[in-house]
Motif scaffolding. Structure first.
Motif, mmCIF file in Angstrom:
data_model
loop_
_atom_site.group_PDB
_atom_site.id
_atom_site.type_symbol
_atom_site.label_atom_id
_atom_site.label_comp_id
_atom_site.label_asym_id
_atom_site.label_seq_id
_atom_site.Cartn_x
_atom_site.Cartn_y
_atom_site.Cartn_z
ATOM 1 N N ASP A 1 0.826 -1.199 0.000
ATOM 2 C CA ASP A 1 0.000 0.000 0.000
ATOM 3 C C ASP A 1 0.860 1.248 0.000
ATOM 4 O O ASP A 1 0.537 2.248 -0.646
ATOM 5 C CB ASP A 1 -0.915 -0.004 1.231
ATOM 6 C CG ASP A 1 -2.033 -1.032 1.098
ATOM 7 O OD1 ASP A 1 -2.244 -1.508 -0.031
ATOM 8 O OD2 ASP A 1 -2.663 -1.361 2.126
ATOM 9 N N GLY A 2 1.979 1.172 0.741
ATOM 10 C CA GLY A 2 2.873 2.319 0.796
ATOM 11 C C GLY A 2 3.449 2.644 -0.568
ATOM 12 O O GLY A 2 3.512 3.809 -0.967
ATOM 13 N N SER B 1 2.139 1.746 -3.489
ATOM 14 C CA SER B 1 1.021 2.189 -4.327
ATOM 15 C C SER B 1 0.668 3.642 -4.021
ATOM 16 O O SER B 1 0.392 4.434 -4.919
ATOM 17 C CB SER B 1 -0.201 1.298 -4.113
ATOM 18 O OG SER B 1 0.078 -0.035 -4.472
ATOM 19 N N GLY B 2 0.697 3.964 -2.730
ATOM 20 C CA GLY B 2 0.403 5.336 -2.330
ATOM 21 C C GLY B 2 1.442 6.303 -2.854
ATOM 22 O O GLY B 2 1.112 7.420 -3.283
ATOM 23 N N TRP B 3 2.704 5.870 -2.822
ATOM 24 C CA TRP B 3 3.775 6.727 -3.346
ATOM 25 C C TRP B 3 3.600 6.956 -4.841
ATOM 26 O O TRP B 3 3.759 8.084 -5.327
ATOM 27 C CB TRP B 3 5.131 6.077 -3.071
ATOM 28 C CG TRP B 3 6.270 6.893 -3.633
ATOM 29 C CD1 TRP B 3 6.861 7.986 -3.071
ATOM 30 C CD2 TRP B 3 6.934 6.674 -4.887
ATOM 31 N NE1 TRP B 3 7.854 8.472 -3.889
ATOM 32 C CE2 TRP B 3 7.927 7.684 -5.011
ATOM 33 C CE3 TRP B 3 6.796 5.728 -5.900
ATOM 34 C CZ2 TRP B 3 8.760 7.767 -6.110
ATOM 35 C CZ3 TRP B 3 7.623 5.812 -7.009
ATOM 36 C CH2 TRP B 3 8.602 6.817 -7.109
ATOM 37 N N GLU C 1 0.825 6.875 -6.482
ATOM 38 C CA GLU C 1 -0.337 7.747 -6.646
ATOM 39 C C GLU C 1 0.050 9.214 -6.406
ATOM 40 O O GLU C 1 -0.297 10.103 -7.192
ATOM 41 C CB GLU C 1 -1.443 7.320 -5.680
ATOM 42 C CG GLU C 1 -2.640 8.270 -5.624
ATOM 43 C CD GLU C 1 -3.340 8.391 -6.950
ATOM 44 O OE1 GLU C 1 -3.710 9.523 -7.315
ATOM 45 O OE2 GLU C 1 -3.512 7.364 -7.634
ATOM 46 N N ARG C 2 0.797 9.440 -5.328
ATOM 47 C CA ARG C 2 1.176 10.815 -5.005
ATOM 48 C C ARG C 2 2.192 11.374 -6.000
ATOM 49 O O ARG C 2 2.100 12.531 -6.419
ATOM 50 C CB ARG C 2 1.757 10.882 -3.582
ATOM 51 C CG ARG C 2 0.753 10.612 -2.465
ATOM 52 C CD ARG C 2 1.369 10.916 -1.108
ATOM 53 N NE ARG C 2 2.553 10.110 -0.851
ATOM 54 C CZ ARG C 2 2.540 8.887 -0.310
ATOM 55 N NH1 ARG C 2 1.369 8.341 0.026
ATOM 56 N NH2 ARG C 2 3.660 8.230 -0.093
#
Length: 454
Positions: free
Chosen positions: A12-13, A15-17, A19-20
């Motif tokens: 998730d981390g 994927s979140g990176w 995305e950001r």
């Protein structure tokens, strides 16, 4: 009881990176789509790994080393583009400029390839300075859009002509300058087979049509006994044959007639790269829907700084000018909307470095069809010329015709820009803002007087 968060949280981390960092949701895309788009872009432009060494190899450069330099330059530039501008724009050594480097600068003008690489390096530094100081806008504003299109079309004919010559389809003739070659000759027949195969795959919209066609033609040549495939073991030492071989002192130390020629070389490298980038940027960003409401390309300066940096690094690795590739539009068509697409393409080029030495087994008969097809596709911008208006038609025609007929992009640029300036003078439409155009035209006239037909 809750499950351990370790691997999931890490995923998730990441994927979140993503995305950001790349604003995936905002641009209506996903990581999976971007990866597929990157692979698509890579397949459509991977032919450069085989074609660029064939072209620069004719200038005396070691083919295996050029192949590795091509992969490295494309990887570095595409990855940098992805991070710097978040644009799905892949880069590699440019078609047209590699032909100018090899056939005009080295073979026709007699400049050693190491010095020619030094010219590429200096043109990259100049492009960087012009971008950072804002002079780039002045240059672009002084050249009409139809001449951009004419230069692209002329380079397309130039590349196509080189491909026809390499294939043996067009040969020299003392009476008519050129004539039809012997199509029954084994190498010509093999090239025609490759041309038909790539054309068929292209109209069927097969991804990687050129790469597949080059490889298939090479295998067909091997079966026919026309190609000797004896690959050597992978050697890192062999791949350093062009790295850091550029001779900047050789560029700065030359003077007189050849010195003026070198100024012209740097000018052509700089201007054609600039024209090529503007056209490619507009085409790709339009298709990706990234142009803002004012009709401007977001982060344009970052894109151009990346381009200039890539050219400097590419020259140190041992290849000609690195530029944006219009094949990036294939990745955009597949859904690519962010820099992640370009990064995936770059990583694939990086992986390809390890098979780069085997590019030397590819014969001219296999790469010539790709040159012919690429040359034909580069004629598309000519529709932007208003051919019914002599004011644009005459300079555009001179540009398009003189590039292949004189084997020089510089001559095409010179005739087109000079004709445009002269016609504006005759028509009485010159303004104060045209001072830079007049300076360019005057420099070209001096060049014609000084260098004659050189």
């Amino acid at each position: 009881m809750d499950s351990p968060p370790g691997p999931v949280a890490a995923s998730d981390g990441f994927s979140g990176w993503l995305e950001r960092r790349f604003t995936l949701t905002e641009r209506g895309t996903t990581a999976r789509t971007e990866v597929l788009a990157g692979v698509t872009t890579f397949l459509t432009m991977a032919y450069i790994v085989l074609v660029n060494p064939a072209i620069l190899g004719s200038a005396g450069m070691p083919v295996a080393a050029v192949a590795a330099a091509t992969c490295f330059a494309a990887a570095f530039a595409s990855i940098l583009m992805g991070f710097m501008s978040n644009t799905p724009l892949a880069m590699a050594p440019g078609m047209g400029l590699n032909a100018y480097f090899s056939y005009t600068v080295v073979q026709q003008m007699g400049v050693p390839w190491q010095v020619a690489l030094g010219c590429v390096f200096i043109s990259g530094i100049a492009f960087l300075l012009l971008t950072l100081t804002g002079i780039r806008q002045l240059i672009v504003a002084s050249i009409p859009n139809y001449l951009f299109a004419a230069v692209a079309g002329g380079i397309g004919l130039f590349i196509g002509f080189i491909g026809l010559k390499d294939a043996g389809i067009v040969v020299a003739n003392p009476a008519t300058f050129v004539a039809l070659g012997d199509l029954k000759a084994p190498s010509s027949a093999l090239a025609i087979f490759g041309l038909l195969l790539i054309a068929a795959l292209s109209v069927w919209n097969v991804r990687g049509a050129m790469l597949i066609g080059i490889v298939a033609t090479t295998l067909a040549g091997w079966v026919m006994g026309l190609v000797s495939i004896s690959p050597e073991p992978y050697s890192l030492e062999a791949l350093t044959g062009t790295a850091f071989q550029l001779d900047i002192a050789g560029v700065l130390g030359l003077s007189g007639r050849q010195g003026i020629g070198l100024l012209e070389i740097i000018f052509v490298f700089l201007f054609v790269d600039l024209f090529d980038n503007i056209g490619t940027l507009v085409a790709v960003t339009k298709r990706a829907g990234l142009i803002d409401e004012n009709g401007k390309i977001p982060k344009l300066n970052r894109i151009l700084v990346t381009d200039a940096t890539a050219t400097v690094v590419g020259s140190m690795a041992g290849t000609s000018t690195v530029t944006s590739y219009v094949e990036s539009a294939a990745g955009v068509q597949a859904g690519g909307r962010t820099g992640l697409t370009a990064i995936v393409t770059g990583l694939l080029f990086l992986a390809m470095m390890f098979v780069a030495p085997y590019a030397q087994v590819i014969p001219l008969a296999a790469t010539a069809p790709a040159l012919i097809i690429v040359g034909g596709l580069m004629l598309l911008p000519l529709v932007e010329v208003e051919w019914e208006d002599p004011m644009s038609a005459i300079p555009a025609f001179l540009t398009v015709a003189m590039i292949p007929l004189t084997f020089s992009i510089a001559n095409g640029l010179a005739f087109g820009i000079t004709a445009h300036a002269l016609l504006k003078m005759v028509r009485g439409t010159l303004s104060r803002t045209d001072w830079f155009l007049l300076v360019l035209a005057l420099l070209f006239v001096i060049r014609f007087i000084w260098m004659g037909g050189a």
